[in-house]
Design a protein around this motif. Structure first.
Motif, PDB file in Angstrom:
ATOM      1  N   THR A  21       0.853  -1.192   0.000  1.00 15.14           N
ATOM      2  CA  THR A  21       0.000   0.000   0.000  1.00 15.14           C
ATOM      3  C   THR A  21       0.894   1.250   0.000  1.00 15.14           C
ATOM      4  OG1 THR A  21      -0.142   0.260   2.405  1.00 15.14           O
ATOM      5  CG2 THR A  21      -1.784  -1.180   1.358  1.00 15.14           C
ATOM      6  N   TYR A  23       0.216   5.835   0.217  1.00 14.32           N
ATOM      7  CA  TYR A  23      -0.852   6.806   0.471  1.00 14.32           C
ATOM      8  C   TYR A  23      -0.515   8.238   0.066  1.00 14.32           C
ATOM      9  CZ  TYR A  23      -1.875   2.818   3.419  1.00 14.32           C
ATOM     10  OH  TYR A  23      -2.089   1.544   3.870  1.00 14.32           O
ATOM     11  N   LEU A  40      -1.294  -0.508  -3.923  1.00 14.26           N
ATOM     12  CA  LEU A  40      -2.706  -0.348  -3.559  1.00 14.26           C
ATOM     13  C   LEU A  40      -2.849   0.914  -2.714  1.00 14.26           C
ATOM     14  CD1 LEU A  40      -5.661  -1.373  -3.239  1.00 14.26           C
ATOM     15  CD2 LEU A  40      -4.887  -2.540  -1.157  1.00 14.26           C
ATOM     16  N   GLY A  42      -4.955   1.868  -0.389  1.00 16.28           N
ATOM     17  CA  GLY A  42      -5.988   1.186   0.393  1.00 16.28           C
ATOM     18  C   GLY A  42      -6.753   2.160   1.268  1.00 16.28           C
ATOM     19  N   ASP A  43      -7.985   1.765   1.605  1.00 16.06           N
ATOM     20  CA  ASP A  43      -8.733   2.619   2.538  1.00 16.06           C
ATOM     21  C   ASP A  43      -8.193   2.446   3.962  1.00 16.06           C
ATOM     22  OD1 ASP A  43      -9.737   0.113   3.039  1.00 16.06           O
ATOM     23  OD2 ASP A  43     -11.850   0.652   2.792  1.00 16.06           O
ATOM     24  N   SER A  44      -7.199   1.561   4.136  1.00 20.52           N
ATOM     25  CA  SER A  44      -6.464   1.502   5.401  1.00 20.52           C
ATOM     26  C   SER A  44      -5.851   2.863   5.700  1.00 20.52           C
ATOM     27  CB  SER A  44      -5.367   0.426   5.328  1.00 20.52           C
ATOM     28  OG  SER A  44      -4.600   0.570   4.152  1.00 20.52           O
ATOM     29  N   ASP A  82      -8.698   1.744  -3.696  1.00 19.87           N
ATOM     30  CA  ASP A  82      -9.834   1.145  -2.990  1.00 19.87           C
ATOM     31  C   ASP A  82     -11.100   1.964  -3.204  1.00 19.87           C
ATOM     32  OD1 ASP A  82      -9.768  -1.242  -1.637  1.00 19.87           O
ATOM     33  OD2 ASP A  82      -8.788  -0.415   0.145  1.00 19.87           O
ATOM     34  N   LYS A 112     -10.518  -1.550  -6.367  1.00 19.75           N
ATOM     35  CA  LYS A 112     -10.762  -2.750  -5.551  1.00 19.75           C
ATOM     36  C   LYS A 112     -12.027  -2.538  -4.739  1.00 19.75           C
ATOM     37  CE  LYS A 112      -8.226  -3.803  -1.726  1.00 19.75           C
ATOM     38  NZ  LYS A 112      -9.252  -3.757  -0.672  1.00 19.75           N
ATOM     39  N   VAL A 180      -8.008 -10.254  -3.737  1.00 19.08           N
ATOM     40  CA  VAL A 180      -7.309 -10.136  -2.451  1.00 19.08           C
ATOM     41  C   VAL A 180      -8.033 -11.029  -1.448  1.00 19.08           C
ATOM     42  CG1 VAL A 180      -6.865  -8.592  -0.486  1.00 19.08           C
ATOM     43  CG2 VAL A 180      -6.321  -7.835  -2.805  1.00 19.08           C
ATOM     44  N   GLU A 182      -8.074 -11.905   2.524  1.00 15.12           N
ATOM     45  CA  GLU A 182      -7.583 -11.367   3.801  1.00 15.12           C
ATOM     46  C   GLU A 182      -8.105 -12.204   4.970  1.00 15.12           C
ATOM     47  OE1 GLU A 182      -8.121  -7.155   4.299  1.00 15.12           O
ATOM     48  OE2 GLU A 182      -7.468  -7.201   6.400  1.00 15.12           O
ATOM     49  N   ILE A 203      -3.231 -11.490   2.360  1.00 21.24           N
ATOM     50  CA  ILE A 203      -2.787 -10.725   3.544  1.00 21.24           C
ATOM     51  C   ILE A 203      -3.363 -11.509   4.722  1.00 21.24           C
ATOM     52  CG2 ILE A 203      -4.674  -9.030   3.103  1.00 21.24           C
ATOM     53  CD1 ILE A 203      -2.858  -7.015   4.754  1.00 21.24           C
ATOM     54  N   VAL A 213       0.310  -8.904  -0.030  1.00 25.29           N
ATOM     55  CA  VAL A 213       0.215  -7.465   0.190  1.00 25.29           C
ATOM     56  C   VAL A 213       0.342  -7.184   1.685  1.00 25.29           C
ATOM     57  CG1 VAL A 213      -2.348  -7.506   0.240  1.00 25.29           C
ATOM     58  CG2 VAL A 213      -1.173  -5.342  -0.140  1.00 25.29           C
ATOM     59  N   VAL A 215       0.474  -3.578   4.499  1.00 25.24           N
ATOM     60  CA  VAL A 215       0.330  -2.132   4.655  1.00 25.24           C
ATOM     61  C   VAL A 215       1.726  -1.526   4.881  1.00 25.24           C
ATOM     62  CG1 VAL A 215      -0.562  -0.383   6.272  1.00 25.24           C
ATOM     63  CG2 VAL A 215      -2.064  -2.212   5.453  1.00 25.24           C
TER      64      VAL A 215
END
Ligand code: KIV
Length: 268
Positions: A21, A23, A40, A42-44, A82, A112, A180, A182, A203, A213, A215
């Motif tokens: 990931t 950002y 990615l 990610g919305d993380s 995401d 995603k 993905v 998880e 993950i 993957v 984070v």
């Protein structure tokens, strides 16, 4: 830049796919320089960058803003963005529009989305129909924490194992080019990866998925918690705090700036 055909070929040739990931501009730049296959957004980011308790408050605007920054840092890397919570749940029209914004405004190459129930399969097909590649996401899907009752490993019971296996087949059939997986037992991750022709990225899904993957902040030791599936390759959080404290102490003790840090007027 790798693309959806490259990823399929990598699976066929049993070459592991590396996803990380990112950002923002620097993380995009470092991840691209670190030779990953795909990024990615990610919305993380809601948790590791914006300080939310979960991913549910992340908006489409957040993902677009961060994807644009990652793209500036990683111009030559395939980026998946995401789709945030509720951006693909209301209508197919809105789903397609939101996916398109991530591509056109954000600069992503793919999107995603989480889940495998019938409405999600329709969402996948509708987005793929717009020529936008889709990554599906099954198992422990963080946008469902309230309905799952927390971050609980999925597919441990035989009935859940079968359900996730069936959903994996269905997301492939709906047109997803990657999946993905998880927070599921390794056995299930292996079984799905063997059955599907599209690549799987794990993950917390064991050793046998077609790629992995993690984070960014977890890899670098910048998060407070370390789940079992994370391997830390640095301890940057401690390094950062140590450096900031040293900077602060230097100022208090008049050790910074030094002679070498100052500007002098031009001598006449
Ligand atoms: O949001 C995210 O970072 C993710 C990965 C952990 C798969 O969905």
């Amino acid at each position: 830049m790798k693309n959806i055909r490259t990823f399929r070929k990598m699976k066929q040739e049993k070459e592991k796919i590396v996803m990380v990931t990112a950002y923002d501009y620097p993380s995009g730049k470092y991840v691209q320089t670190g030779d990953v296959d795909m990024i990615l957004v990610g919305d993380s980011l809601g948790m590791v960058v914006l300080g939310y308790e979960d991913t549910l408050q992340v908006t489409l605007e957040d993902i677009i803003y961060h994807t644009k920054a990652v793209r500036r840092g990683a111009p030559d890397t395939f980026i998946a963005a995401d789709m945030p919570f509720m951006s693909y749940h209301l209508s197919l029209e809105e789903t397609k529009e939101n996916a398109a914004l991530l591509i056109v405004e954000g600069g992503a190459n793919a999107v995603k989305l989480e889940g495998g129930k019938p409405s999600r399969l329709e969402a996948i097909s509708a987005i793929v129909d717009c020529e936008i590649p889709v990554i599906a996401h099954l198992g422990l899907t963080p946008q469902s924490i309230n309905s799952l009752g927390g971050y609980v490993i999925q597919g441990k019971k035989q009935v859940d194992h079968q359900r996730i296996l069936e959903q994996a087949r269905q997301v492939e059939e709906a047109g997803a080019f990657m999946l993905v997986l998880e927070g599921i037992p390794e056995k299930l991750g292996k079984e799905i990866s063997e059955i599907l022709t599209i690549p799987t990225i794990g993950i917390g899904a064991g050793r046998f998925t077609d790629g992995q993957v993690l984070v960014y902040h977890d890899i670098l030791g910048m998060s407070d918690i370390q789940p079992k599936f994370v391997k830390r390759y640095s301890n940057l959080k401690d390094e950062i705090v140590k450096s900031i404290k040293k900077y602060s102490t230097d100022i208090k003790n008049k050790k910074f700036p030094e002679e070498k840090h100052i500007y002098k007027p031009i001598a006449k």
